[in-house]
Design an enzyme around this catalytic site. Structure first.
Site, PDB file in Angstrom:
ATOM      1  N   GLY A  91      45.616  41.423  36.670  1.00  0.00           N
ATOM      2  CA  GLY A  91      46.454  40.672  37.587  1.00  0.00           C
ATOM      3  C   GLY A  91      47.171  41.617  38.531  1.00  0.00           C
ATOM      4  O   GLY A  91      46.773  42.760  38.739  1.00  0.00           O
ATOM      5  N   ARG A  92      48.278  41.144  39.094  1.00  0.00           N
ATOM      6  CA  ARG A  92      49.036  41.979  40.039  1.00  0.00           C
ATOM      7  C   ARG A  92      50.016  42.904  39.353  1.00  0.00           C
ATOM      8  O   ARG A  92      50.465  43.897  39.944  1.00  0.00           O
ATOM      9  CB  ARG A  92      49.756  41.086  41.043  1.00  0.00           C
ATOM     10  CG  ARG A  92      48.769  40.506  42.058  1.00  0.00           C
ATOM     11  CD  ARG A  92      49.381  39.548  43.048  1.00  0.00           C
ATOM     12  NE  ARG A  92      50.673  39.971  43.541  1.00  0.00           N
ATOM     13  CZ  ARG A  92      51.657  39.114  43.850  1.00  0.00           C
ATOM     14  NH1 ARG A  92      51.484  37.816  43.696  1.00  0.00           N
ATOM     15  NH2 ARG A  92      52.791  39.553  44.313  1.00  0.00           N
ATOM     16  N   GLU A  95      49.806  46.942  39.351  1.00  0.00           N
ATOM     17  CA  GLU A  95      50.051  47.734  40.562  1.00  0.00           C
ATOM     18  C   GLU A  95      51.463  48.287  40.591  1.00  0.00           C
ATOM     19  O   GLU A  95      51.708  49.337  41.194  1.00  0.00           O
ATOM     20  CB  GLU A  95      49.750  46.928  41.827  1.00  0.00           C
ATOM     21  CG  GLU A  95      50.733  45.835  42.136  1.00  0.00           C
ATOM     22  CD  GLU A  95      50.322  44.973  43.316  1.00  0.00           C
ATOM     23  OE1 GLU A  95      51.231  44.446  43.997  1.00  0.00           O
ATOM     24  OE2 GLU A  95      49.116  44.807  43.567  1.00  0.00           O
ATOM     25  N   CYS A 121      40.225  44.110  34.104  1.00  0.00           N
ATOM     26  CA  CYS A 121      40.492  43.773  35.503  1.00  0.00           C
ATOM     27  C   CYS A 121      41.261  44.893  36.213  1.00  0.00           C
ATOM     28  O   CYS A 121      40.756  45.981  36.385  1.00  0.00           O
ATOM     29  CB  CYS A 121      41.216  42.428  35.575  1.00  0.00           C
ATOM     30  SG  CYS A 121      41.242  41.683  37.209  1.00  0.00           S
ATOM     31  N   HIS A 122      42.512  44.653  36.604  1.00  0.00           N
ATOM     32  CA  HIS A 122      43.334  45.660  37.258  1.00  0.00           C
ATOM     33  C   HIS A 122      44.090  46.535  36.258  1.00  0.00           C
ATOM     34  O   HIS A 122      44.772  47.480  36.659  1.00  0.00           O
ATOM     35  CB  HIS A 122      44.332  44.998  38.217  1.00  0.00           C
ATOM     36  CG  HIS A 122      43.708  44.447  39.468  1.00  0.00           C
ATOM     37  ND1 HIS A 122      42.867  43.362  39.456  1.00  0.00           N
ATOM     38  CD2 HIS A 122      43.805  44.837  40.770  1.00  0.00           C
ATOM     39  CE1 HIS A 122      42.477  43.094  40.688  1.00  0.00           C
ATOM     40  NE2 HIS A 122      43.022  43.984  41.508  1.00  0.00           N
ATOM     41  N   TYR A 141      37.859  45.502  37.526  1.00  0.00           N
ATOM     42  CA  TYR A 141      37.555  44.695  38.692  1.00  0.00           C
ATOM     43  C   TYR A 141      37.043  45.643  39.785  1.00  0.00           C
ATOM     44  O   TYR A 141      37.598  46.733  39.977  1.00  0.00           O
ATOM     45  CB  TYR A 141      38.804  43.930  39.159  1.00  0.00           C
ATOM     46  CG  TYR A 141      38.498  42.908  40.220  1.00  0.00           C
ATOM     47  CD1 TYR A 141      37.766  41.766  39.894  1.00  0.00           C
ATOM     48  CD2 TYR A 141      38.899  43.097  41.530  1.00  0.00           C
ATOM     49  CE1 TYR A 141      37.442  40.829  40.872  1.00  0.00           C
ATOM     50  CE2 TYR A 141      38.589  42.162  42.509  1.00  0.00           C
ATOM     51  CZ  TYR A 141      37.861  41.030  42.168  1.00  0.00           C
ATOM     52  OH  TYR A 141      37.544  40.117  43.134  1.00  0.00           O
TER      53      TYR A 141
END
Length: 196
Positions: A91-92, A95, A121-122, A141
């Protein structure tokens, strides 16, 4: 299945991918595992909000509001030596979680002690920032591939599907939530191999 109970740390943050936090947590709890969720600046009883990423034919994933996801541990007092394994959803959240020194310190512990780690993913953005990908193969990802490479890792391309998992040593990685069956199956295998 006769899987011993392990204490598993899951690191999340606001806008973690909904399926990549909730589904693994529920799978692991169904198998009798003790999953503790933590987030910087939060304690047990708090929550993060999630985001649902979907693959609808656009150039990248779409994003929709998700759910509240409960925090069950106190980030400030977490001792990684109390845990047998680590899960890092995507997800976000990764980051900005990768800019938290304590998050990176926690991640390094699991690699220094060769405990099972699952990232999706992330999530490998955090692994790259922690400096633990040097010489390792890692799926993620596709948009995160450059960070895996910059972090010294070898990107494992999940094409043509997004439903595969990759295992190297104590690390199991996957590109996105469609890979949950493969990703969690491989992670559970690592838990069985690692014992207590």
């Amino acid at each position: 299945m006769n899987l011993a109970t392990h204490r598993i740390l899951m690191i999340v943050g606001d806008f973690v991918e909904d399926y990549e936090a909730m589904v693994p947590q529920q799978i692991l709890q169904t198998l009798g595992q003790d999953v503790v969720t933590v987030c910087p600046d939060k304690k047990a009883g708090d929550f993060v909000v999630t985001a649902i990423h979907d693959f609808e034919g656009h150039q990248t994933y779409s994003e929709k509001p998700g759910h509240r996801f409960a925090i069950t541990g106190d980030f400030a007092s977490i001792d990684p030596t109390d845990f047998d394994a680590l899960v890092i959803p995507g997800g976000r959240a990764p980051e900005y979680l990768r800019m938290n020194d304590r998050v990176l310190e926690l991640v390094r512990h699991f690699f220094d002690t060769d405990k099972p780690v699952a990232a999706i993913c992330h999530g490998p953005q955090i692994l790259s920032a922690a400096g633990v990908l040097q010489g390792r193969q890692c799926s993620c990802y596709p948009a995160v591939a450059a960070e895996v490479t910059v972090g010294g890792g070898q990107y494992v391309d999940p094409a043509p599907t997004m439903d595969s998992a990759h295992v190297q040593g104590n690390l199991v990685t996957a590109p996105a939530w469609p890979a949950h069956p493969a990703w969690m199956r491989e992670f559970v295998t690592l838990l069985e191999i690692s014992g207590k």
